[in-house]
Write a protein that holds these residues in place. Structure first.
Motif, PDB file in Angstrom:
ATOM      1  N   TYR A 189       0.807  -1.219   0.000  1.00 21.55           N
ATOM      2  CA  TYR A 189       0.000   0.000   0.000  1.00 21.55           C
ATOM      3  C   TYR A 189       0.847   1.279   0.000  1.00 21.55           C
ATOM      4  O   TYR A 189       0.300   2.377   0.093  1.00 21.55           O
ATOM      5  CB  TYR A 189      -0.927   0.018   1.217  1.00 21.55           C
ATOM      6  CG  TYR A 189      -1.918  -1.124   1.241  1.00 21.55           C
ATOM      7  CD1 TYR A 189      -2.841  -1.301   0.212  1.00 21.55           C
ATOM      8  CD2 TYR A 189      -1.914  -2.037   2.291  1.00 21.55           C
ATOM      9  CE1 TYR A 189      -3.749  -2.359   0.226  1.00 21.55           C
ATOM     10  CE2 TYR A 189      -2.820  -3.099   2.320  1.00 21.55           C
ATOM     11  CZ  TYR A 189      -3.725  -3.252   1.275  1.00 21.55           C
ATOM     12  OH  TYR A 189      -4.610  -4.291   1.291  1.00 21.55           O
ATOM     13  N   ILE A 202      -0.053   4.037  -2.447  1.00 19.92           N
ATOM     14  CA  ILE A 202      -1.261   4.756  -2.041  1.00 19.92           C
ATOM     15  C   ILE A 202      -0.908   5.821  -1.013  1.00 19.92           C
ATOM     16  O   ILE A 202      -1.413   6.954  -1.063  1.00 19.92           O
ATOM     17  CB  ILE A 202      -2.312   3.788  -1.472  1.00 19.92           C
ATOM     18  CG1 ILE A 202      -2.757   2.803  -2.550  1.00 19.92           C
ATOM     19  CG2 ILE A 202      -3.508   4.547  -0.909  1.00 19.92           C
ATOM     20  CD1 ILE A 202      -3.731   1.753  -2.054  1.00 19.92           C
ATOM     21  N   PHE A 203      -0.014   5.465  -0.086  1.00 19.63           N
ATOM     22  CA  PHE A 203       0.422   6.437   0.922  1.00 19.63           C
ATOM     23  C   PHE A 203       1.124   7.625   0.257  1.00 19.63           C
ATOM     24  O   PHE A 203       0.879   8.779   0.621  1.00 19.63           O
ATOM     25  CB  PHE A 203       1.359   5.768   1.928  1.00 19.63           C
ATOM     26  CG  PHE A 203       2.013   6.741   2.863  1.00 19.63           C
ATOM     27  CD1 PHE A 203       1.306   7.301   3.913  1.00 19.63           C
ATOM     28  CD2 PHE A 203       3.339   7.135   2.661  1.00 19.63           C
ATOM     29  CE1 PHE A 203       1.903   8.230   4.758  1.00 19.63           C
ATOM     30  CE2 PHE A 203       3.929   8.047   3.506  1.00 19.63           C
ATOM     31  CZ  PHE A 203       3.222   8.602   4.561  1.00 19.63           C
ATOM     32  N   TYR A 247      -1.425   9.776  -1.327  1.00 18.48           N
ATOM     33  CA  TYR A 247      -2.105  10.569  -0.299  1.00 18.48           C
ATOM     34  C   TYR A 247      -1.242  11.759   0.130  1.00 18.48           C
ATOM     35  O   TYR A 247      -1.747  12.865   0.364  1.00 18.48           O
ATOM     36  CB  TYR A 247      -2.435   9.689   0.898  1.00 18.48           C
ATOM     37  CG  TYR A 247      -2.963  10.423   2.098  1.00 18.48           C
ATOM     38  CD1 TYR A 247      -4.084  11.238   2.011  1.00 18.48           C
ATOM     39  CD2 TYR A 247      -2.325  10.316   3.331  1.00 18.48           C
ATOM     40  CE1 TYR A 247      -4.568  11.920   3.121  1.00 18.48           C
ATOM     41  CE2 TYR A 247      -2.790  10.985   4.441  1.00 18.48           C
ATOM     42  CZ  TYR A 247      -3.918  11.795   4.329  1.00 18.48           C
ATOM     43  OH  TYR A 247      -4.378  12.478   5.426  1.00 18.48           O
ATOM     44  N   THR A 248       0.054  11.540   0.219  1.00 18.00           N
ATOM     45  CA  THR A 248       0.975  12.627   0.556  1.00 18.00           C
ATOM     46  C   THR A 248       0.904  13.731  -0.501  1.00 18.00           C
ATOM     47  O   THR A 248       0.851  14.922  -0.168  1.00 18.00           O
ATOM     48  CB  THR A 248       2.421  12.104   0.647  1.00 18.00           C
ATOM     49  OG1 THR A 248       2.500  11.091   1.655  1.00 18.00           O
ATOM     50  CG2 THR A 248       3.394  13.229   0.981  1.00 18.00           C
ATOM     51  N   LEU A 255      -1.589  14.421  -2.576  1.00 12.29           N
ATOM     52  CA  LEU A 255      -2.880  15.108  -2.489  1.00 12.29           C
ATOM     53  C   LEU A 255      -2.913  16.080  -1.308  1.00 12.29           C
ATOM     54  O   LEU A 255      -3.446  17.196  -1.418  1.00 12.29           O
ATOM     55  CB  LEU A 255      -4.005  14.080  -2.358  1.00 12.29           C
ATOM     56  CG  LEU A 255      -4.297  13.230  -3.601  1.00 12.29           C
ATOM     57  CD1 LEU A 255      -5.368  12.190  -3.290  1.00 12.29           C
ATOM     58  CD2 LEU A 255      -4.741  14.113  -4.765  1.00 12.29           C
ATOM     59  N   THR A 256      -2.338  15.664  -0.183  1.00 12.97           N
ATOM     60  CA  THR A 256      -2.295  16.532   0.994  1.00 12.97           C
ATOM     61  C   THR A 256      -1.480  17.784   0.719  1.00 12.97           C
ATOM     62  O   THR A 256      -1.895  18.907   1.050  1.00 12.97           O
ATOM     63  CB  THR A 256      -1.696  15.777   2.195  1.00 12.97           C
ATOM     64  OG1 THR A 256      -2.519  14.646   2.499  1.00 12.97           O
ATOM     65  CG2 THR A 256      -1.617  16.679   3.422  1.00 12.97           C
ATOM     66  N   TYR A 316      -2.957  14.270   8.334  1.00 12.64           N
ATOM     67  CA  TYR A 316      -1.906  13.521   7.645  1.00 12.64           C
ATOM     68  C   TYR A 316      -0.920  12.906   8.634  1.00 12.64           C
ATOM     69  O   TYR A 316      -0.491  11.759   8.466  1.00 12.64           O
ATOM     70  CB  TYR A 316      -1.160  14.432   6.675  1.00 12.64           C
ATOM     71  CG  TYR A 316       0.024  13.775   6.019  1.00 12.64           C
ATOM     72  CD1 TYR A 316      -0.139  12.952   4.906  1.00 12.64           C
ATOM     73  CD2 TYR A 316       1.316  13.961   6.519  1.00 12.64           C
ATOM     74  CE1 TYR A 316       0.943  12.327   4.308  1.00 12.64           C
ATOM     75  CE2 TYR A 316       2.400  13.339   5.929  1.00 12.64           C
ATOM     76  CZ  TYR A 316       2.213  12.530   4.823  1.00 12.64           C
ATOM     77  OH  TYR A 316       3.296  11.911   4.246  1.00 12.64           O
ATOM     78  N   VAL A 369      -2.185   9.644  10.000  1.00 12.90           N
ATOM     79  CA  VAL A 369      -2.061   8.573   9.016  1.00 12.90           C
ATOM     80  C   VAL A 369      -0.604   8.154   8.871  1.00 12.90           C
ATOM     81  O   VAL A 369      -0.277   6.959   8.844  1.00 12.90           O
ATOM     82  CB  VAL A 369      -2.629   9.017   7.655  1.00 12.90           C
ATOM     83  CG1 VAL A 369      -2.411   7.935   6.596  1.00 12.90           C
ATOM     84  CG2 VAL A 369      -4.111   9.348   7.778  1.00 12.90           C
ATOM     85  N   TYR A 408       0.555   4.457   9.963  1.00 10.34           N
ATOM     86  CA  TYR A 408       0.899   3.602   8.829  1.00 10.34           C
ATOM     87  C   TYR A 408       2.250   2.928   9.066  1.00 10.34           C
ATOM     88  O   TYR A 408       2.386   1.704   8.921  1.00 10.34           O
ATOM     89  CB  TYR A 408       0.931   4.418   7.546  1.00 10.34           C
ATOM     90  CG  TYR A 408       1.440   3.645   6.347  1.00 10.34           C
ATOM     91  CD1 TYR A 408       0.711   2.584   5.815  1.00 10.34           C
ATOM     92  CD2 TYR A 408       2.665   3.959   5.759  1.00 10.34           C
ATOM     93  CE1 TYR A 408       1.181   1.862   4.723  1.00 10.34           C
ATOM     94  CE2 TYR A 408       3.136   3.245   4.669  1.00 10.34           C
ATOM     95  CZ  TYR A 408       2.396   2.203   4.157  1.00 10.34           C
ATOM     96  OH  TYR A 408       2.872   1.486   3.073  1.00 10.34           O
TER      97      TYR A 408
END
Length: 231
Positions: free
Chosen positions: A39, A42-43, A46-47, A49-50, A82, A85, A89
């Motif tokens: 994953y 995906i992380f 996400y980083t 997008l943040t 963030y 997460v 994670y």
């Protein structure tokens, strides 16, 4: 508007490294898709997008999420989410990788300490407006401890040339050794923070961390690397 975007991108050059890491992670995905790091892309996504959302909130009025007159462009709420997460994670990854029961217990207590810190911290710093500096410091300390436990408990299986998790660990370790100090300095001595360009040092730490991630992906010389032996 275009000038604002160009200036902001110049000041946030590390964005390029995020996208490069994400692209390489996808290209090399078949080599670790069934590992504990499946994953990880995906992380990274996400980083990205943040960071993009934080950039838009900071630079464009139409993207505001905080309507305080004193802090109209505050974007720390999304980074505070963030951080939760981020830490959990990696706590989870190392908890699953590490085999020794005592080490697992230490990680559990460390994660609990971080949870307590995240509950208490908003009483000292507004969660919507400010970074949760104390919780972040404890979270980083726990992650550093976790990484050191991983190195200690797995030292007989680690081969630095081709273990993706080792390179990720090195990047995380370097970043978390210094980032909390930068945040604490920003909280208690803004003048020192500005005079010594600690924001730029923060950006360099991001470069080092993601540079280590990229090295880890590029060093993977086949599916059966030591990342599988550690899991």
């Amino acid at each position: 508007m275009n000038q604002t975007i160009l200036e902001a991108l110049k000041n946030n050059y590390f964005f390029i490294l995020y996208f490069a890491t994400f692209a390489i992670a996808l290209v090399r995905y078949r080599r670790y898709f069934d590992s504990i790091l499946k994953y990880f892309p995906i992380f990274i996504g996400y980083t990205i997008l943040t960071e993009l959302l934080g950039f838009m909130i900071l630079n464009f009025e139409t993207f505001q999420i905080n309507y305080s007159e004193e802090y109209p462009y505050a974007n720390n709420a999304i980074y505070n989410i963030y951080d939760l997460v981020f830490f959990f994670y990696f706590y989870t990854i190392f908890f699953k990788v590490i085999k020794k029961r005592k080490s697992k217990t230490l990680i559990k207590y460390g994660a609990l300490a971080y949870v307590i810190a995240t509950v208490i911290n908003p009483f000292f710093e507004d969660w919507i407006i400010f970074p949760q500096t104390y919780a972040l410091t404890i979270g980083s300390a726990v992650l550093i401890m976790t990484i050191l436990l991983y190195f200690r408990d797995s030292k007989h299986r680690i081969e630095k040339n081709n273990n993706l998790l080792v390179w990720i660990s090195i990047g995380l370790l370097v970043f978390n050794l210094f980032f909390p100090l930068i945040m604490l300095t920003a909280l208690y001595s803004t003048k020192f923070y500005q005079e010594f360009h600690l924001r730029q040092i923060h950006h360099l730490l991001i470069v080092v961390m993601y540079g280590c991630f990229i090295i880890g992906f590029l060093q993977m010389n086949g599916k059966h690397t030591t990342i599988y032996e550690d899991l």
